[in-house]
Design a protein around this motif. Sequence first.
Motif, PDB file in Angstrom:
ATOM      1  N   VAL A  43       0.905  -0.887   0.099  1.00  0.00           N
ATOM      2  CA  VAL A  43      -0.365  -0.076   0.110  1.00  0.00           C
ATOM      3  C   VAL A  43       0.403   1.384   0.055  1.00  0.00           C
ATOM      4  O   VAL A  43       2.065   1.436   1.115  1.00  0.00           O
ATOM      5  N   ASP A  44       0.752   1.647  -0.798  1.00  0.00           N
ATOM      6  CA  ASP A  44       1.604   3.154  -0.971  1.00  0.00           C
ATOM      7  C   ASP A  44       1.157   4.189  -0.634  1.00  0.00           C
ATOM      8  O   ASP A  44       1.842   5.486  -0.393  1.00  0.00           O
ATOM      9  N   TRP A  45      -0.102   4.619   0.094  1.00  0.00           N
ATOM     10  CA  TRP A  45      -1.155   5.860   0.082  1.00  0.00           C
ATOM     11  C   TRP A  45      -1.728   5.370   1.803  1.00  0.00           C
ATOM     12  O   TRP A  45      -2.666   4.238   1.289  1.00  0.00           O
ATOM     13  N   VAL A  46      -2.029   6.513   2.699  1.00  0.00           N
ATOM     14  CA  VAL A  46      -3.495   6.233   3.910  1.00  0.00           C
ATOM     15  C   VAL A  46      -3.797   7.234   3.925  1.00  0.00           C
ATOM     16  O   VAL A  46      -2.676   8.518   4.001  1.00  0.00           O
ATOM     17  N   ALA A  80      -5.671  14.628   5.418  1.00  0.00           N
ATOM     18  CA  ALA A  80      -4.276  14.097   5.100  1.00  0.00           C
ATOM     19  C   ALA A  80      -4.541  12.519   4.486  1.00  0.00           C
ATOM     20  O   ALA A  80      -4.635  11.837   3.969  1.00  0.00           O
ATOM     21  N   VAL A  81      -2.410  12.727   3.519  1.00  0.00           N
ATOM     22  CA  VAL A  81      -2.480  11.816   3.261  1.00  0.00           C
ATOM     23  C   VAL A  81      -1.384  10.957   3.534  1.00  0.00           C
ATOM     24  O   VAL A  81      -0.515  12.159   3.377  1.00  0.00           O
ATOM     25  N   LEU A  82      -1.151  10.320   4.092  1.00  0.00           N
ATOM     26  CA  LEU A  82       0.958   9.830   4.146  1.00  0.00           C
ATOM     27  C   LEU A  82       0.995   9.138   3.042  1.00  0.00           C
ATOM     28  O   LEU A  82       0.513   7.728   1.820  1.00  0.00           O
ATOM     29  N   LEU A  83       1.677   9.676   1.684  1.00  0.00           N
ATOM     30  CA  LEU A  83       2.147   8.977   0.439  1.00  0.00           C
ATOM     31  C   LEU A  83       3.688   9.048   0.781  1.00  0.00           C
ATOM     32  O   LEU A  83       4.890   9.370   1.035  1.00  0.00           O
ATOM     33  N   SER A  84       3.622   7.296   0.309  1.00  0.00           N
ATOM     34  CA  SER A  84       5.457   6.783   0.731  1.00  0.00           C
ATOM     35  C   SER A  84       6.001   6.512  -0.961  1.00  0.00           C
ATOM     36  O   SER A  84       5.440   5.949  -1.665  1.00  0.00           O
ATOM     37  N   ARG A 107       9.874   1.684  -2.475  1.00  0.00           N
ATOM     38  CA  ARG A 107       9.410   0.254  -3.419  1.00  0.00           C
ATOM     39  C   ARG A 107       8.391  -0.259  -2.822  1.00  0.00           C
ATOM     40  O   ARG A 107       7.648  -0.687  -4.302  1.00  0.00           O
ATOM     41  N   MET A 108       8.161  -0.364  -1.685  1.00  0.00           N
ATOM     42  CA  MET A 108       7.585  -1.713  -1.321  1.00  0.00           C
ATOM     43  C   MET A 108       6.625  -1.254  -0.285  1.00  0.00           C
ATOM     44  O   MET A 108       5.810  -2.264   0.054  1.00  0.00           O
ATOM     45  N   GLY A 109       6.434  -0.007  -0.363  1.00  0.00           N
ATOM     46  CA  GLY A 109       5.135   0.709   0.269  1.00  0.00           C
ATOM     47  C   GLY A 109       5.400   1.314   1.147  1.00  0.00           C
ATOM     48  O   GLY A 109       6.651   0.454   2.213  1.00  0.00           O
ATOM     49  N   ILE A 110       3.889   1.346   2.174  1.00  0.00           N
ATOM     50  CA  ILE A 110       4.196   1.077   3.452  1.00  0.00           C
ATOM     51  C   ILE A 110       3.870   0.368   4.486  1.00  0.00           C
ATOM     52  O   ILE A 110       3.703  -0.605   4.467  1.00  0.00           O
ATOM     53  N   PRO A 111       4.569   0.495   5.564  1.00  0.00           N
ATOM     54  CA  PRO A 111       5.056  -0.815   6.451  1.00  0.00           C
ATOM     55  C   PRO A 111       4.033  -0.900   7.624  1.00  0.00           C
ATOM     56  O   PRO A 111       3.495   0.344   7.206  1.00  0.00           O
ATOM     57  N   ALA A 112       4.028  -1.951   7.736  1.00  0.00           N
ATOM     58  CA  ALA A 112       3.391  -2.520   9.495  1.00  0.00           C
ATOM     59  C   ALA A 112       3.891  -1.843  10.393  1.00  0.00           C
ATOM     60  O   ALA A 112       4.782  -2.352  10.469  1.00  0.00           O
ATOM     61  N   PHE A 113       3.443  -1.379  11.346  1.00  0.00           N
ATOM     62  CA  PHE A 113       4.323  -0.765  12.502  1.00  0.00           C
ATOM     63  C   PHE A 113       3.915  -1.816  14.134  1.00  0.00           C
ATOM     64  O   PHE A 113       2.423  -1.926  13.588  1.00  0.00           O
ATOM     65  N   PRO A 157      -1.076  -1.000   7.189  1.00  0.00           N
ATOM     66  CA  PRO A 157      -2.337  -0.054   6.677  1.00  0.00           C
ATOM     67  C   PRO A 157      -2.812  -0.813   5.383  1.00  0.00           C
ATOM     68  O   PRO A 157      -2.376  -2.068   5.384  1.00  0.00           O
ATOM     69  N   ALA A 158      -3.834  -0.043   4.699  1.00  0.00           N
ATOM     70  CA  ALA A 158      -4.628  -1.285   4.083  1.00  0.00           C
ATOM     71  C   ALA A 158      -5.032   0.183   2.677  1.00  0.00           C
ATOM     72  O   ALA A 158      -5.370   1.284   3.283  1.00  0.00           O
ATOM     73  N   TRP A 159      -5.771  -0.544   1.873  1.00  0.00           N
ATOM     74  CA  TRP A 159      -6.781   0.319   1.356  1.00  0.00           C
ATOM     75  C   TRP A 159      -7.732   0.748   1.556  1.00  0.00           C
ATOM     76  O   TRP A 159      -8.355   1.782   1.666  1.00  0.00           O
ATOM     77  N   GLU A 160      -8.436  -0.209   2.691  1.00  0.00           N
ATOM     78  CA  GLU A 160      -9.742   0.142   3.743  1.00  0.00           C
ATOM     79  C   GLU A 160      -8.876   0.114   4.590  1.00  0.00           C
ATOM     80  O   GLU A 160      -9.084  -0.692   5.115  1.00  0.00           O
ATOM     81  N   THR A 161      -8.940   1.464   5.658  1.00  0.00           N
ATOM     82  CA  THR A 161      -8.458   1.529   6.422  1.00  0.00           C
ATOM     83  C   THR A 161      -8.630   2.563   7.466  1.00  0.00           C
ATOM     84  O   THR A 161      -9.196   3.696   7.040  1.00  0.00           O
TER      85      THR A 161
END
Length: 492
Positions: free
Chosen positions: A109-112, A169-173, A176-182, A227-231
């Motif tokens: 996922v590259d944005w949330v 607001a939006v977090l844009l990563s 290459r692999m997108g946003i990590p799980a914290f 992160p997920a597309w619908e989160t």
Amino acid sequence: MKTSSSQAPLAEDEVLVTSTTRFHTSVGIAERLEDLSADPPEIHLQTGTSFTRITGAPVAGGWRFTGVPRTEYSLRTDSSTRTSLLTSARHVDIGTHRIGRVDAVYPSVDWVPVQLDVRNLSPWRRPSGTYQPGSSLQAVAMDVDLLGDLLVPEETTPEGATSIVTDEAVLLSYNRMGIPAFQSSAGDRMYVHQLGEFIAGGMPDGTRVGYSAVERSVHLPPLDFVPAWETTPLSVDAELQPLALQEFPLDWRLSEFARQAVQVHPRALPGTVWFEVHPTPHTSAEQWMGDAQPLLRLILPRGTASDFASQLRFGNPYPSDWDVVGRVNYSTVFATQMPGNPARTVNLLGGYTAVEKLEDLASGPIVPKLSPPRSLRIDWKSASTPHEVSSVHPLISWRPPAVGTPTAYQVIVRQFFPQVGAFVSMGAINVPGSIQELRVPLDMLAPGSHFYVSVLAIDAPHWDVEHAPLATRERAPYRAAMTYSSIFTVAP
């Protein structure tokens, strides 16, 4: 680095290829030996003016090839990018470095969306032109890998604001692999930085040039977020703190870089010009330059050829044992007509790039420490003249640069694809600095198509191009100067 000592001894005609990924975090470096079966390496042996392909076979911990004479061979390390190297080594590790835990998860996922409440900002400034970048927010994590921007709605963020509260607001990563799980239990934290607009100075034509630099920051407590597309939106609630600003005396002799343009190609002109300051996460610059958002970014007007001096300022929120490097870029562009279609023009790009410790760049004027290779030829004909080649394995040759001593060269082949109207890389070949000619290996050229080739002279004293070509390349100092050919056509 792991060696073949844990493997069965290599026979006289065998080569072992391994891939060790090194994961950098605040607690140290973890290593993982990768399985190469999904994208196995290949060896291409030159036989006269052609090549023989050797595919090898998997063994515990790597990929083993037999029937490889003790001479130089071409090792294809990545089929998707067609990256290869010319080496005579019996054991090559093609692993790389990465930031973050070895067990980190990246859900592609590259944005949330972000629920944002940030306070104690430096007065917010909106962008007002090409060289007035305004204010911005970065999101960075270094125990999982995150390089991103926190984008806020411009229409509801007023000039001069010292706080921003919004659920838009939006977090844009940019990873290459997108946003990590914290995972808070693993200590995963996130930095939020505010970059402000500073003025670097003026150009001879009166243009005022600004730059972006980190000036405030906060290191958030450990958090849980998948992160997920619908989160559920990521919640960022923080009070930023001002940073002590370091000063860097920039003395950039751009006139000397501009004079090198005709060495890149006789018809090349100066192009984009920029300078950045970066941290080296968890390590020294001699070990790995790492991937990080810039602490400072300065863009000068395109084609700038006048010397430029300024006192730059930036904040650095990271640990004091990390190094800081400066990244210098001075590009060139050659606008050329396509063969058979003079109405269509494409840009061929090249130039000079360098990464050095910031204190080394501050010790004197920034000048080119390496010039492009000279006398680039294709099958012994001048490469600056468009022509047709008769083979998919033409001989590329060059002479060493007039300035500097390369430790390696890189040859890149690009093909024109009419569908996208641009040249696309068909592969890069890394070779030791003692090499000054090579034949284009398998799978790079196709009959009836248009190409151009570039050769980079590289001065990177810590790069072990033959034994660990990927893990050791991203070390400072690193300097590269390019020359490139005109467009050539492979005979049908």
